[in-house]
Design an enzyme around this catalytic site. Structure first.
Site, short mmCIF file in Angstrom:
data_model
loop_
_atom_site.label_atom_id
_atom_site.label_comp_id
_atom_site.label_asym_id
_atom_site.label_seq_id
_atom_site.Cartn_x
_atom_site.Cartn_y
_atom_site.Cartn_z
N ASP A 88 -14.99 4.74 -6.61
CA ASP A 88 -13.77 4.17 -6.06
C ASP A 88 -13.55 4.85 -4.70
O ASP A 88 -14.07 5.95 -4.47
CB ASP A 88 -12.63 4.48 -7.04
N LEU A 89 -12.81 4.23 -3.81
CA LEU A 89 -12.64 4.82 -2.47
C LEU A 89 -11.36 5.66 -2.38
O LEU A 89 -11.41 6.88 -2.27
CB LEU A 89 -12.64 3.71 -1.42
N ASP A 90 -10.21 4.96 -2.47
CA ASP A 90 -8.93 5.67 -2.29
C ASP A 90 -8.65 6.57 -3.50
O ASP A 90 -8.60 6.11 -4.63
CB ASP A 90 -7.79 4.65 -2.16
N THR A 103 -5.82 7.76 1.14
CA THR A 103 -5.05 6.92 2.07
C THR A 103 -3.64 6.64 1.56
O THR A 103 -2.89 5.92 2.21
CB THR A 103 -5.75 5.56 2.28
N LYS A 114 -1.34 2.87 -6.83
CA LYS A 114 -2.71 3.33 -6.62
C LYS A 114 -3.69 2.43 -7.37
O LYS A 114 -3.54 2.21 -8.57
CB LYS A 114 -2.87 4.78 -7.06
N GLY A 115 -4.67 1.91 -6.65
CA GLY A 115 -5.68 1.05 -7.26
C GLY A 115 -5.23 -0.39 -7.44
O GLY A 115 -6.01 -1.24 -7.86
N ARG A 169 -3.31 -5.48 -2.73
CA ARG A 169 -2.22 -5.60 -1.76
C ARG A 169 -1.14 -6.56 -2.23
O ARG A 169 0.06 -6.23 -2.21
CB ARG A 169 -2.79 -6.07 -0.41
N SER A 217 -14.16 -0.69 -4.67
CA SER A 217 -12.76 -0.46 -4.28
C SER A 217 -11.96 -1.76 -4.25
O SER A 217 -12.52 -2.82 -3.94
CB SER A 217 -12.72 0.19 -2.89
N ALA A 218 -10.67 -1.65 -4.51
CA ALA A 218 -9.78 -2.82 -4.40
C ALA A 218 -9.41 -3.09 -2.95
O ALA A 218 -8.87 -4.15 -2.63
CB ALA A 218 -8.52 -2.57 -5.21
N SER A 219 -9.69 -2.15 -2.06
CA SER A 219 -9.17 -2.25 -0.69
C SER A 219 -9.99 -3.17 0.20
O SER A 219 -11.21 -3.01 0.35
CB SER A 219 -9.12 -0.86 -0.04
N ASN A 275 -9.71 -3.06 3.27
CA ASN A 275 -9.96 -2.25 4.47
C ASN A 275 -11.11 -1.27 4.28
O ASN A 275 -11.33 -0.41 5.14
CB ASN A 275 -8.69 -1.50 4.85
N LYS A 312 -9.10 -4.71 -11.04
CA LYS A 312 -9.24 -3.74 -12.12
C LYS A 312 -7.98 -3.84 -12.99
O LYS A 312 -6.91 -4.03 -12.43
CB LYS A 312 -9.34 -2.31 -11.55
N GLU A 343 -13.35 7.41 -10.69
CA GLU A 343 -12.09 6.69 -10.49
C GLU A 343 -10.87 7.61 -10.63
O GLU A 343 -10.87 8.49 -11.48
CB GLU A 343 -11.95 5.60 -11.56
N ASP A 344 -9.84 7.34 -9.83
CA ASP A 344 -8.60 8.12 -9.94
C ASP A 344 -7.48 7.33 -10.64
O ASP A 344 -6.42 7.89 -10.91
CB ASP A 344 -8.10 8.58 -8.57
P1 B16 Z 1 -5.77 -2.92 0.99
P2 B16 Z 1 -8.99 1.78 -4.33
C1 B16 Z 1 -6.75 0.54 -3.43
O1 B16 Z 1 -7.97 1.18 -3.21
C2 B16 Z 1 -5.57 1.47 -3.20
O2 B16 Z 1 -5.59 2.53 -4.15
C3 B16 Z 1 -4.28 0.71 -3.35
O3 B16 Z 1 -3.18 1.57 -3.12
C4 B16 Z 1 -4.27 -0.46 -2.34
O4 B16 Z 1 -3.09 -1.24 -2.48
C5 B16 Z 1 -5.49 -1.32 -2.61
O5 B16 Z 1 -6.66 -0.53 -2.49
C6 B16 Z 1 -5.60 -2.48 -1.64
O6 B16 Z 1 -5.76 -1.98 -0.34
O7 B16 Z 1 -4.36 -3.29 1.27
O8 B16 Z 1 -6.39 -2.00 2.02
O9 B16 Z 1 -6.64 -4.10 0.67
O10 B16 Z 1 -8.27 2.92 -5.02
O11 B16 Z 1 -9.36 0.65 -5.28
O12 B16 Z 1 -10.16 2.26 -3.49
MG MG Z 2 -8.36 4.73 -6.27
#
Ligand code: B16
Ligand code: MG
Length: 216
Positions: free
Chosen positions: A9-11, A17, A45-46, A49, A115-117, A119, A146, A170-171
């Site tokens: 996982d990233l964040d 972040t 977290k996780g 958006r 990752s869910a992000s 970005n 997830k 994973e966190d």
């Molecule tokens: P974005 P992960 C997640 O990343 C973050 O933990 C979560 O806080 C955020 O809302 C989500 O990514 C979406 O991020 O707005 O950049 O697409 O923990 O899955 O790496």
């Molecule tokens: Mg995470």
């Protein structure tokens, strides 16, 4: 060793972040006339958006936004957020993360991000970590959040390793569940009191060694 791929996982695992997400969501909430606490941020977290926005609107008792208005609000938050992460440097990589991922590669294990992000590419680029991963699966390439295992199964597929030979770091509780749902091992990053379903929990990747993967 039975493990042939490590999916991260990233964040919260490679980088933190959360403070940037917090500042951007707080600004959005404040502009709509209510506050947003760090405790509420913990619950995001996780979470994707748009799902995060729905939770925040609920906390602010805002019930009348159209899908178009929601897109606009999420876009506004993301603009503030991406402004902040554009300033990130490799100094923000969490302790031990680069070293542990490198040691996996040196041992011949495949490495991937799950990752869910959306970005993720920008963040990996800013941290100068892109070349450490054989595959990057993120919010741009998955449709089910997830604890659905989609993101990790795609990661396993991209590196050509069976789920049973993958371990996920994973966190978030939902992320641990996603790994287990995908038939993978899960190592929790954080507290054993919270991440109760994980096969093992460590406080950070600085506490991980390759030998520990033998015990899974
Ligand atoms: P974005 P992960 C997640 O990343 C973050 O933990 C979560 O806080 C955020 O809302 C989500 O990514 C979406 O991020 O707005 O950049 O697409 O923990 O899955 O790496
Ligand atoms: Mg995470």
């Amino acid at each position: 060793m039975d493990i042939k791929a490590c999916i991260f996982d990233l964040d919260g695992v490679i980088v933190d972040t959360a403070v940037y997400h917090y500042k951007a969501w707080k600004r959005l909430a404040n502009e709509m006339g209510f506050d947003f606490t760090e405790q509420q941020n913990e619950q995001l977290k996780g979470v994707s958006r748009m799902a995060s926005l729905d939770l925040i609107l609920g906390w602010g008792n805002i019930t009348h936004k159209t899908p178009e208005e929601k897109e606009h609000l999420a876009g506004q938050k993301n603009e503030w957020y991406t402004q902040m992460i554009s300033q990130m440097t490799p100094a923000e990589i969490l302790p031990g993360a680069r070293e542990f991922v490198q040691s996996c590669r040196d041992a011949g294990l495949k490495t991937a991000i799950g990752s869910a992000s959306k970005n993720t590419p920008t963040i990996l680029n800013k941290l100068q970590l892109t070349s450490l991963f054989d595959a990057v699966i993120d919010g741009n390439s998955v449709s089910k959040p997830k604890p659905d295992p989609e993101v990790f199964l795609k990661g396993a597929g991209a590196v050509g390793i069976a789920p049973a030979a993958c371990v996920v770091f994973e966190d978030a509780i939902a992320g641990i569940e996603a790994a287990i749902n995908g038939g993978m091992k899960a190592i929790g990053i954080g507290s054993a009191d919270t991440l109760t379903q994980a096969n093992m929990v460590v406080s950070g990747l600085d506490k991980m060694t390759l030998n520990m993967l033998e015990d899974l």
